[in-house]
Design a protein around this motif. Structure first.
Motif, PDB file in Angstrom:
ATOM      1  N   ARG A  49     -12.610  52.190 -27.632  1.00  0.00           N
ATOM      2  CA  ARG A  49     -13.161  53.355 -26.935  1.00  0.00           C
ATOM      3  C   ARG A  49     -14.569  53.034 -26.468  1.00  0.00           C
ATOM      4  O   ARG A  49     -15.367  52.448 -27.216  1.00  0.00           O
ATOM      5  CB  ARG A  49     -13.192  54.557 -27.873  1.00  0.00           C
ATOM      6  N   ASN A  85     -17.839  55.098 -24.900  1.00  0.00           N
ATOM      7  CA  ASN A  85     -18.379  56.426 -24.667  1.00  0.00           C
ATOM      8  C   ASN A  85     -19.836  56.289 -24.246  1.00  0.00           C
ATOM      9  O   ASN A  85     -20.637  55.657 -24.948  1.00  0.00           O
ATOM     10  CB  ASN A  85     -18.260  57.254 -25.956  1.00  0.00           C
ATOM     11  N   ASP A 143     -22.212  58.237 -24.434  1.00  0.00           N
ATOM     12  CA  ASP A 143     -23.168  58.793 -25.382  1.00  0.00           C
ATOM     13  C   ASP A 143     -23.752  57.712 -26.289  1.00  0.00           C
ATOM     14  O   ASP A 143     -24.888  57.837 -26.751  1.00  0.00           O
ATOM     15  CB  ASP A 143     -22.494  59.856 -26.257  1.00  0.00           C
ATOM     16  N   ASP A 195     -16.135  58.475 -20.902  1.00  0.00           N
ATOM     17  CA  ASP A 195     -15.555  58.394 -22.242  1.00  0.00           C
ATOM     18  C   ASP A 195     -14.123  57.909 -22.062  1.00  0.00           C
ATOM     19  O   ASP A 195     -13.221  58.675 -21.742  1.00  0.00           O
ATOM     20  CB  ASP A 195     -15.597  59.744 -22.943  1.00  0.00           C
TER      21      ASP A 195
END
Length: 384
Positions: free
Chosen positions: A278, A280, A282, A291
């Motif tokens: 994954r 992301n 952030d 994301d």
């Protein structure tokens, strides 16, 4: 009786005198001093420092055997002086441990002398742990650096550096460079030669890294350098040239960082391989800009989040435009299930420690401690 004794004495004098003049000395009857063995610290000593206090010596002879062992029978390695009259350990001792010293020496006539003593080292006020990035027996790429990190700041950096010993075949000089006071990386001047065997002795146990704070690691590990593979990503042409053992084996269209998100320039080392991961925004300061839960064939190039990875959402950007947030993207499919894609091929043909170099980007050269990217420092800087 007296007359007979006089005859015997005269006869002995005639036999040993050589016929005339002063008698020759009889070497067989010459006295030879016994070997004298000294051990410091004294027998029964406690609170002994882990470095600098243990020595063994011989007078009127030489040392033939020195064994220093802990309660489990593990021997401390050491070195004899050139004339075999002295011995000292070549590594630090463990803290709060009783050691037995068993010594054998001999004089010029070969007569042996022995001595056995024991002592106990001081306890540590605190300890520090050591972690390293290469598993024992690994095969790695030519750009691999050994990186050792510590869980507490190190003040005696020279002592800790010297306790990490690296031997290579074929021989090559390897230097360590401190990044701050909790990480030291090791590498040669140029990329490793393919096939190099690298053996590492971590002898940090008992080394005082800061006042009262001692290391605990004592381990041997080794790794082998595989074939050479260095891939160059050209941001201007949007291609990656994969060169193995000096021969270009594939040219791959790529996409790199879009304006404002440019990819770092410089030489970067693959440190991690993930079939899917994954990504992301952030986690790297880009807020909710993206994301993606299933990025395929991802290989890490920096600690800060630069990857070379598969991209199934980019459409026709590969070889045509820069559209990423700083990563290098290669054509792929969702699910990482097609071995015929460029990303799948590159993933299958890459080792941890392979080099990916980015050129002609509008960004700076990546920092040498952002990943295993010390190759972006000169050799003169590296040795400091």
């Amino acid at each position: 009786m007296s007359a007979l004794l006089g005859v015997v004495l005269l006869t002995l004098t005639a036999c040993s005198g050589g016929g005339s003049g002063d008698p020759e000395p009889d070497d067989r009857s010459a006295e030879t001093a016994e070997v004298s063995i000294s051990v410091a610290p004294d027998d029964g000593a406690t609170g002994v420092a882990t470095s600098g206090e243990l020595t063994v010596g011989a007078e009127d002879g030489t040392l033939t055997e020195v064994r220093v062992t802990d309660p489990e029978g593990t021997e401390v390695s050491g070195e004899l002086t050139e004339d075999a009259t002295g011995w000292a350990p070549s590594e630090a001792l463990a803290n709060d441990t009783e050691y037995t010293v068993a010594v054998v020496g001999e004089n010029a006539e070969g007569t042996e002398g022995t001595r056995t003593t024991s002592f106990t080292t001081l306890a540590a006020d605190a300890t520090f742990t050591s972690n390293w990035n290469i598993s024992d027996g690994a095969e790695v790429g030519v750009g691999m650096e050994l990186s050792v990190t510590f869980d507490t700041p190190i003040e005696n950096t020279d002592a800790v550096r010297d306790a990490i010993r690296i031997v290579t075949e074929p021989p090559v000089e390897v230097r360590g460079h401190w990044f701050g006071n909790q990480r030291i990386d090791f590498r040669p001047e140029e990329y490793w030669a393919p096939g190099t065997q690298v053996d590492i002795q971590l002898r940090v146990r008992g080394v005082e890294g800061a006042p009262g704070v001692y290391g605990t690691a004592r381990e041997d590990i080794g790794f082998t350098v595989g074939r050479s593979q260095v891939s160059t990503v050209d941001v201007n042409t949007l291609t990656m040239d994969v060169v193995r053992d000096g021969e270009s084996i594939r040219s791959i269209p790529v996409t790199t960082g879009a304006p404002g998100y440019e990819t770092w320039n410089g030489r970067m080392v693959i440190t991690e391989k993930l079939v899917e991961t994954r990504m992301n925004g952030d986690t790297v300061g880009y807020g909710g800009e993206y994301d993606i839960p299933d990025v395929p064939h991802a290989m890490r190039l920096s600690t800060s989040g630069t990857f070379i990875h598969g991209n199934y959402w980019g459409g026709g950007v590969f070889g045509n435009s820069n559209a990423s947030h700083g990563c290098v993207g290669l054509r792929d499919v969702q699910g990482a299930g097609d071995p015929g894609t460029d990303a799948a091929w590159f993933f299958a043909n890459s080792l941890i420690g392979d080099v990916v170099e980015v050129v002609n980007s509008n960004d700076d050269i990546i920092a040498p401690d952002n990943g295993l990217n010390g190759w972006n420092m000169s050799w003169d800087e590296w040795g400091v």
